[in-house]
Structure formats: C-alpha cells, structure tokens
Design an enzyme around this catalytic site. Structure first.
Site, PDB file in Angstrom:
ATOM      1  N   THR A   1     -46.017 -31.039  87.323  1.00 57.59           N
ATOM      2  CA  THR A   1     -46.950 -30.733  88.425  1.00 57.59           C
ATOM      3  C   THR A   1     -46.553 -29.435  89.144  1.00 57.59           C
ATOM      4  OG1 THR A   1     -45.727 -32.198  89.906  1.00 57.59           O
ATOM      5  CG2 THR A   1     -47.694 -33.116  88.876  1.00 57.59           C
TER       6      THR A   1
ATOM      7  N   ILE B   1     -47.242 -33.940  77.058  1.00 55.63           N
ATOM      8  CA  ILE B   1     -47.729 -33.372  75.801  1.00 55.63           C
ATOM      9  C   ILE B   1     -47.909 -31.861  75.930  1.00 55.63           C
ATOM     10  CG2 ILE B   1     -48.887 -35.506  75.090  1.00 55.63           C
ATOM     11  CD1 ILE B   1     -51.546 -34.189  76.053  1.00 55.63           C
ATOM     12  N   ASP B   2     -47.388 -31.291  77.029  1.00 56.99           N
ATOM     13  CA  ASP B   2     -47.685 -29.884  77.320  1.00 56.99           C
ATOM     14  C   ASP B   2     -46.739 -28.880  76.678  1.00 56.99           C
ATOM     15  OD1 ASP B   2     -45.363 -29.998  79.005  1.00 56.99           O
ATOM     16  OD2 ASP B   2     -46.596 -30.769  80.642  1.00 56.99           O
TER      17      ASP B   2
ATOM     18  N   HIS C   1     -45.133 -38.908  73.416  1.00 58.82           N
ATOM     19  CA  HIS C   1     -46.583 -38.991  73.260  1.00 58.82           C
ATOM     20  C   HIS C   1     -47.167 -37.823  72.489  1.00 58.82           C
ATOM     21  CE1 HIS C   1     -46.456 -41.838  76.973  1.00 58.82           C
ATOM     22  NE2 HIS C   1     -46.242 -42.474  75.855  1.00 58.82           N
TER      23      HIS C   1
ATOM     24  N   THR D   1     -42.019 -39.769  86.900  1.00 55.70           N
ATOM     25  CA  THR D   1     -42.809 -40.751  86.155  1.00 55.70           C
ATOM     26  C   THR D   1     -43.017 -41.997  86.993  1.00 55.70           C
ATOM     27  OG1 THR D   1     -42.871 -42.235  84.226  1.00 55.70           O
ATOM     28  CG2 THR D   1     -40.688 -41.478  84.916  1.00 55.70           C
TER      29      THR D   1
ATOM     30  N   ASN E   1     -38.350 -38.881  92.369  1.00 47.50           N
ATOM     31  CA  ASN E   1     -39.808 -38.941  92.431  1.00 47.50           C
ATOM     32  C   ASN E   1     -40.247 -38.485  93.820  1.00 47.50           C
ATOM     33  OD1 ASN E   1     -42.661 -40.050  92.536  1.00 47.50           O
ATOM     34  ND2 ASN E   1     -42.030 -40.782  90.525  1.00 47.50           N
TER      35      ASN E   1
HETATM   36  N1  LIG Z   1     -48.246 -32.593  81.618  1.00 52.87           N
HETATM   37  C1  LIG Z   1     -48.662 -33.494  80.717  1.00 52.87           C
HETATM   38  O1  LIG Z   1     -48.448 -33.367  79.523  1.00 52.87           O
HETATM   39  C2  LIG Z   1     -49.352 -34.731  81.224  1.00 52.87           C
HETATM   40  C3  LIG Z   1     -50.138 -34.684  82.373  1.00 52.87           C
HETATM   41  C4  LIG Z   1     -50.762 -35.868  82.801  1.00 52.87           C
HETATM   42  C5  LIG Z   1     -50.543 -37.058  82.087  1.00 52.87           C
HETATM   43  N2  LIG Z   1     -49.764 -37.051  80.979  1.00 52.87           N
HETATM   44  C6  LIG Z   1     -49.559 -38.315  80.247  1.00 52.87           C
HETATM   45  O2  LIG Z   1     -49.818 -39.356  81.154  1.00 52.87           O
HETATM   46  C7  LIG Z   1     -48.940 -40.452  81.095  1.00 52.87           C
HETATM   47  C8  LIG Z   1     -48.670 -40.775  82.545  1.00 52.87           C
HETATM   48  O3  LIG Z   1     -47.454 -41.389  82.844  1.00 52.87           O
HETATM   49  P1  LIG Z   1     -46.398 -40.656  83.795  1.00 52.87           P
HETATM   50  O4  LIG Z   1     -45.530 -41.720  84.341  1.00 52.87           O
HETATM   51  O5  LIG Z   1     -45.784 -39.545  83.049  1.00 52.87           O
HETATM   52  O6  LIG Z   1     -47.290 -39.989  84.941  1.00 52.87           O
HETATM   53  P2  LIG Z   1     -47.994 -40.636  86.208  1.00 52.87           P
HETATM   54  O7  LIG Z   1     -49.103 -39.733  86.594  1.00 52.87           O
HETATM   55  O8  LIG Z   1     -48.266 -42.067  86.031  1.00 52.87           O
HETATM   56  O9  LIG Z   1     -46.861 -40.530  87.307  1.00 52.87           O
HETATM   57  C9  LIG Z   1     -46.385 -39.316  87.761  1.00 52.87           C
HETATM   58  C10 LIG Z   1     -45.298 -39.619  88.756  1.00 52.87           C
HETATM   59  O10 LIG Z   1     -44.642 -38.406  89.084  1.00 52.87           O
HETATM   60  C11 LIG Z   1     -44.563 -38.293  90.492  1.00 52.87           C
HETATM   61  N3  LIG Z   1     -44.594 -36.847  90.754  1.00 52.87           N
HETATM   62  C12 LIG Z   1     -45.631 -35.999  90.667  1.00 52.87           C
HETATM   63  N4  LIG Z   1     -45.231 -34.738  90.868  1.00 52.87           N
HETATM   64  C13 LIG Z   1     -43.887 -34.791  91.095  1.00 52.87           C
HETATM   65  C14 LIG Z   1     -42.896 -33.824  91.357  1.00 52.87           C
HETATM   66  N5  LIG Z   1     -43.161 -32.516  91.407  1.00 52.87           N
HETATM   67  N6  LIG Z   1     -41.620 -34.254  91.543  1.00 52.87           N
HETATM   68  C15 LIG Z   1     -41.318 -35.583  91.491  1.00 52.87           C
HETATM   69  N7  LIG Z   1     -42.215 -36.534  91.238  1.00 52.87           N
HETATM   70  C16 LIG Z   1     -43.481 -36.145  91.023  1.00 52.87           C
HETATM   71  C17 LIG Z   1     -45.708 -39.083  91.059  1.00 52.87           C
HETATM   72  O11 LIG Z   1     -45.344 -39.550  92.337  1.00 52.87           O
HETATM   73  C18 LIG Z   1     -45.831 -40.218  90.044  1.00 52.87           C
HETATM   74  O12 LIG Z   1     -44.994 -41.317  90.375  1.00 52.87           O
HETATM   75  C19 LIG Z   1     -47.793 -39.963  80.300  1.00 52.87           C
HETATM   76  O13 LIG Z   1     -47.655 -40.853  79.285  1.00 52.87           O
HETATM   77  C20 LIG Z   1     -48.194 -38.589  79.735  1.00 52.87           C
HETATM   78  O14 LIG Z   1     -48.303 -38.662  78.343  1.00 52.87           O
HETATM   79  C21 LIG Z   1     -49.171 -35.911  80.541  1.00 52.87           C
END
Ligand SMILES: NC(=O)c1ccc[n+]([C@@H]2O[C@H](COP(=O)([O-])OP(=O)(O)OC[C@H]3O[C@@H](n4cnc5c(N)ncnc54)[C@H](O)[C@@H]3O)[C@@H](O)[C@H]2O)c1
Length: 236
Positions: free
Chosen positions: A26, A104-105, A120, A190, A213
C-alpha cells in the site's frame, strides 16, 4: 512492542523469514483488499471484488475480469517502497533468508530480493489455457480492450491463484519449509484471513513471532504502524 525491542530481536536473529500481504504494497500506492479504502469497499459493475477474482468469474465473465484486472493489478508505474528495500538489504547481508508474499505485484523481485515465495502467483506471468504454455501475456492484455487470446485464439490467463483454485503444492512446501526453519518470523501487512496462506504461520517453531500492521491485531509482539515506516527504522 517498541522499535528498540524489535531492533534487539533483529540483531540477535540469524534466520528471519518475512510473511507479507497486501499491506506491504500500500505504501507503493497499490490498494489492499480489507482496509477502509481497500478494493473490497468498492463494487465494480455490481460485482463484488471477491467474486471477480474467482476462477468461475474468470471463465464466465472473462471480459469483465480483465477490465478489473487491468485497472487494479497492472499499473506499470508502481515502484518498491521502503519495506521492499529494507527486506532486500536484509537479505543481502544474510539476515532475512526468505520473503513469502501473498501479493502478485512482483515488487519484492523488482526491489532485488532473491528468495521470494509467491503464494498466489504473479501478475507478471501468464499462460495459455488450452496449450498451458507460458506467454508474454502483458503485451496482449495491454493491447486490447477485449478478451486477450494468442494468435491461435487460445485464452490467456494470469498465473495467479484465484479464489476457488488451489495453491501450487511445491510453493506451499517451500513456504512451510522456510517458516519452520526460521528463528524469527515477521508477519506484516496482512489481515491473516485468506486461507490456506494464513494458516502457514502455524508451522513457525522459532523464538519470535512479530506482527506489524497499521490496524491493531492481538499478538504478543505486535507493532502498530506502516510496514515500510517501521522496518526502515531498523538498522542492519
Ligand atoms: N499488491 C497485491 O499484489 C495485492 C493487492 C490486493 C490484494 N492482494 C491479494 O489479496 C489477498 C488479501 O489478503 P491480505 O491479507 O494480503 O490483504 P488484506 O487486504 O486482507 O489485508 C491487508 C492488511 O494490511 C494492513 N495494512 C495495509 N496497509 C498497511 C501498511 N502500509 N502497513 C501495515 N499494515 C498495512 C491492513 O490493516 C490489513 O490488515 C492476498 O491473498 C493477495 O493475494 C494482492
């Protein structure tokens, strides 16, 4: 837990494994799923994102799938952030042995990390559905607004694990092996809600399980804040 305490743990660890999720990216400008302004808060053509990113949706609504995928997962301008860079540096001096990501980025590889387990898959890899051949899918996807197919009409699919699809067994084996070898496991960015990925941390047998987190999570060694902001304060 404080940054100082984290520093001490990192200083005394010899086999750190990092397990990350969408929150690691993010700070590069990619939306996660479950934060307040994450992808799950926005519908697309009345579909829910968790349905769009499923195997059945991919085959039944391929054009809509790709419209969504292009919009949210194919931003070519994104760059690794402080978290990715810290992990690369920590690997280069032998502290971090493996990065396991649910993302997946491809940003860890872009930063220079070598031992990356992509649970993933990757939006940087594609294959053809019938022939099962790897293909430079991005060229096709970015050059059409229609359904991307190869020159013989074979549908192109991203090499990512969609909902309703199993994880690759070799990738799972490697992730579990690395987690079970670690003396310190850092779990960051996560929500630990996507299974089976989230369950892999149960294989950790080491000393320190650290959770980072931006939203509170109930763990003994928890640090609240942005992954990149926190890790970049830790000296290597
Ligand atoms: N960048 C990508 O490739 C991408 C993006 C979105 C979703 N996904 C996929 O979505 C699935 C979602 O599961 P997940 O648990 O990874 O994501 P999720 O969206 O369920 O959770 C993200 C977590 O990260 C926390 N967060 C967000 N920004 C943060 C930061 N800068 N520092 C600390 N914490 C932060 C949030 O509070 C949240 O708890 C994954 O399996 C993934 O494959 C991937």
């Amino acid at each position: 837990m404080t940054i100082k305490e984290l520093q001490t743990i990192i200083d005394t660890s010899n086999y750190i494994v990092f397990f990350g999720g969408a929150g690691v990216s993010t700070e590069s400008g990619i939306k996660d799923f479950r934060s307040k302004d994450g992808l799950y808060s926005q519908k697309f053509k009345n579909y829910r994102p968790e349905d769009i990113l499923s195997r059945s949706f991919f085959f039944n609504h391929t054009k809509d799938f790709y419209e969504y995928f292009r919009r949210h997962f194919l931003d070519t301008g994104i760059k690794p952030n402080k978290a990715h860079m810290w992990l690369k540096d920590a690997e280069s001096i032998g502290k971090v042995k493996c990065v396991i990501t649910q993302n997946i980025d491809g940003l860890h590889q872009m930063a220079g990390s070598k031992n990356v387990v992509e649970l993933h898959g990757s939006a940087h890899r594609y294959y053809t559905v019938k022939k099962k051949q790897p293909i430079d899918g991005l060229t096709y996807i970015l050059n059409t607004e229609d359904i991307p197919v190869d020159s013989e009409g074979d549908l192109i699919k991203p090499d990512v694990v969609l909902y309703e699809e199993p994880l690759n067994s070799e990738v799972v084996r490697k992730a579990i092996e690395e987690i079970s070898k670690a003396d310190t496991l850092i779990v960051a960015g996560t929500s630990l809600t996507v299974y089976p990925a989230a369950s892999f941390i149960e294989y950790f047998k080491g000393k320190h399980l650290i959770v980072i987190n931006k939203e509170y999570m109930q763990f003994k060694h928890f640090i609240e804040g942005q992954v990149g902001e926190i890790l970049s304060q830790i000296k290597l």
